[in-house]
Design a protein around this motif. Structure first.
Motif, mmCIF file in Angstrom:
data_model
loop_
_atom_site.group_PDB
_atom_site.id
_atom_site.type_symbol
_atom_site.label_atom_id
_atom_site.label_comp_id
_atom_site.label_asym_id
_atom_site.label_seq_id
_atom_site.Cartn_x
_atom_site.Cartn_y
_atom_site.Cartn_z
ATOM 1 N N ALA A 6 63.412 65.556 52.031
ATOM 2 C CA ALA A 6 63.366 64.100 52.179
ATOM 3 C C ALA A 6 63.512 63.390 50.844
ATOM 4 N N TYR A 7 63.193 64.076 49.735
ATOM 5 C CA TYR A 7 63.358 63.458 48.421
ATOM 6 C C TYR A 7 64.822 63.174 48.122
ATOM 7 N N TYR A 8 65.750 63.888 48.738
ATOM 8 C CA TYR A 8 67.172 63.553 48.616
ATOM 9 C C TYR A 8 67.539 62.408 49.553
ATOM 10 N N ARG A 9 66.988 62.422 50.736
ATOM 11 C CA ARG A 9 67.293 61.378 51.714
ATOM 12 C C ARG A 9 66.875 60.007 51.189
ATOM 13 N N ASP A 10 65.707 59.956 50.564
ATOM 14 C CA ASP A 10 65.226 58.706 49.989
ATOM 15 C C ASP A 10 64.248 59.032 48.860
ATOM 16 N N PRO A 11 64.717 59.035 47.603
ATOM 17 C CA PRO A 11 63.832 59.382 46.483
ATOM 18 C C PRO A 11 62.734 58.361 46.226
ATOM 19 N N TYR A 12 62.761 57.227 46.929
ATOM 20 C CA TYR A 12 61.737 56.193 46.757
ATOM 21 C C TYR A 12 60.579 56.334 47.752
ATOM 22 N N LEU A 13 60.637 57.334 48.639
ATOM 23 C CA LEU A 13 59.537 57.572 49.582
ATOM 24 C C LEU A 13 58.297 58.014 48.822
ATOM 25 N N ARG A 14 57.190 57.323 49.066
ATOM 26 C CA ARG A 14 55.935 57.668 48.391
ATOM 27 C C ARG A 14 54.989 58.429 49.304
ATOM 28 N N ARG A 92 54.304 58.695 38.096
ATOM 29 C CA ARG A 92 54.865 59.847 37.372
ATOM 30 C C ARG A 92 56.285 60.130 37.833
ATOM 31 N N ARG A 93 56.500 60.179 39.153
ATOM 32 C CA ARG A 93 57.839 60.454 39.697
ATOM 33 C C ARG A 93 58.839 59.404 39.246
ATOM 34 N N TYR A 94 58.452 58.135 39.315
ATOM 35 C CA TYR A 94 59.389 57.066 38.972
ATOM 36 C C TYR A 94 59.783 57.151 37.503
ATOM 37 N N ASN A 95 58.847 57.481 36.634
ATOM 38 C CA ASN A 95 59.176 57.672 35.224
ATOM 39 C C ASN A 95 60.166 58.817 35.037
ATOM 40 N N LEU A 96 59.972 59.898 35.769
ATOM 41 C CA LEU A 96 60.902 61.026 35.691
ATOM 42 C C LEU A 96 62.297 60.619 36.156
ATOM 43 N N LYS A 98 63.619 57.591 36.102
ATOM 44 C CA LYS A 98 64.217 56.672 35.123
ATOM 45 C C LYS A 98 64.722 57.425 33.902
ATOM 46 N N LEU A 99 63.921 58.341 33.393
ATOM 47 C CA LEU A 99 64.345 59.092 32.210
ATOM 48 C C LEU A 99 65.515 60.014 32.537
ATOM 49 N N HIS A 100 65.532 60.580 33.743
ATOM 50 C CA HIS A 100 66.640 61.449 34.138
ATOM 51 C C HIS A 100 67.955 60.676 34.156
ATOM 52 N N THR A 101 67.930 59.492 34.741
ATOM 53 C CA THR A 101 69.147 58.677 34.775
ATOM 54 C C THR A 101 69.566 58.276 33.363
ATOM 55 N N ALA A 102 68.597 57.930 32.523
ATOM 56 C CA ALA A 102 68.912 57.567 31.129
ATOM 57 C C ALA A 102 69.563 58.731 30.396
ATOM 58 N N LEU A 103 69.107 59.959 30.659
ATOM 59 C CA LEU A 103 69.724 61.127 30.030
ATOM 60 C C LEU A 103 71.175 61.284 30.452
ATOM 61 N N HIS A 104 71.475 61.011 31.714
ATOM 62 C CA HIS A 104 72.856 61.105 32.165
ATOM 63 C C HIS A 104 73.750 60.111 31.420
ATOM 64 N N VAL A 105 73.246 58.896 31.246
ATOM 65 C CA VAL A 105 74.040 57.895 30.520
ATOM 66 C C VAL A 105 74.195 58.328 29.059
ATOM 67 N N VAL A 208 67.169 56.849 39.720
ATOM 68 C CA VAL A 208 66.963 55.486 40.207
ATOM 69 C C VAL A 208 68.244 54.998 40.868
ATOM 70 N N ALA A 209 68.155 53.895 41.586
ATOM 71 C CA ALA A 209 69.317 53.353 42.298
ATOM 72 C C ALA A 209 70.198 52.497 41.399
ATOM 73 N N ASN A 210 69.625 51.969 40.315
ATOM 74 C CA ASN A 210 70.367 51.090 39.416
ATOM 75 C C ASN A 210 69.807 51.260 38.004
ATOM 76 N N THR A 211 70.690 51.316 37.020
ATOM 77 C CA THR A 211 70.237 51.583 35.649
ATOM 78 C C THR A 211 69.362 50.473 35.085
ATOM 79 N N ARG A 212 69.437 49.264 35.644
ATOM 80 C CA ARG A 212 68.610 48.171 35.132
ATOM 81 C C ARG A 212 67.120 48.414 35.399
ATOM 82 N N GLU A 213 66.805 49.278 36.377
ATOM 83 C CA GLU A 213 65.410 49.612 36.660
ATOM 84 C C GLU A 213 64.730 50.332 35.487
#
Length: 237
Positions: A6-14, A92-96, A98-105, A208-213
């Motif tokens: 489900a983390y792939y289906r919606d990574p924002y599920l808490r 914790r998950r949300y920080n991971l 955000k940093l993961h997406t930043a690494l890709h950029v 994340v869904a958008n880099t501005r996050e």
């Protein structure tokens, strides 16, 4: 039957209510899960599972042929078919993510500038790093690279994921940005992540869904880790 991701289906599920498939000596294998198991430099999620009003910690995750085993502390007496409630440590998950997406950029910028590949990486909730196959990457360019990174994040690139048949994915240049192809031959289809028009990579992690996050990122340091190996560490500004 194996665990649905489900983390792939919606990574924002808490939170998620799901069913127990199997109770092991150390934990539970579930029908569905929001807990991401370690992979690609991204660590296991943390959180809790509640069963019959008893809340216990998830202290580890293990991929098995039967599904994802959720290691619990303490272990509980549970029966297959019963329901459980999952809650992840969202901050914790949300920080991971955000940093993961930043690494890709960041990797896209380095690839565009130098045409060099990633040789390693790691993500934690407060900082992350990438190693590059680079001879020359000095600390003097740190500020310029940080400015470029934040400029791209502020553009608000949409992040999209999809699965491609392996034969189709292997035809796309630069889809694999690591020096060693880390994708085992048996993985098919391959999950790919697109970040606007700046990055397109094979990747199994969460974003994340958008880099501005992400907000502003600072480059903590650029280190020489040996011949042809430079390490860039980033953190939240």
């Amino acid at each position: 039957m194996v665990t649905i991701s489900a983390y792939y289906r919606d990574p924002y599920l808490r939170e998620l209510e799901t069913e127990i498939l199997t109770a092991t000596e150390k934990g539970l294998i579930l029908k569905d899960t929001i807990f991401y198991p370690r992979g690609g430099g991204q660590p296991d999620d943390e959180g809790t599972i509640t069963y019959n009003n008893q809340e216990v910690r998830v202290v580890g995750l293990k991929k098995t042929q039967s599904g994802i085993e959720h290691i619990l502390d303490p272990m509980i007496q549970a029966r297959p078919g019963d329901s459980v409630l999952l809650r992840i440590n969202w901050e914790r998950r949300y920080n991971l993510m955000k940093l993961h997406t930043a690494l890709h950029v960041l990797s896209a910028l380095v690839y565009k500038k130098y045409g060099k590949l990633v040789t390693g990486g790691n993500i934690s909730p407060d900082k992350a790093r990438l190693d590059f196959d680079l001879e020359k990457l000095t600390s003097e360019i740190k500020q310029d690279l940080e400015d470029e990174l934040n400029a791209e994040l502020e553009k608000g690139h949409e992040v999209e994921t999809k699965f491609l048949p392996r034969k189709e994915a292997e035809k796309i240049p630069a889809l694999i940005r690591t020096k060693i192809n880390l994708l085992p031959e048996e993985i098919d289809p391959i999950r790919v992540v697109r970040i606007g028009d700046i990055d397109y990579q094979a990747d199994g992690g969460l974003h994340v869904a958008n880099t501005r996050e992400i907000g502003r990122i600072r480059i903590v340091k650029i280190e020489n880790k040996g011949k042809g190996r430079k390490r860039i560490t980033i953190a939240f500004a």
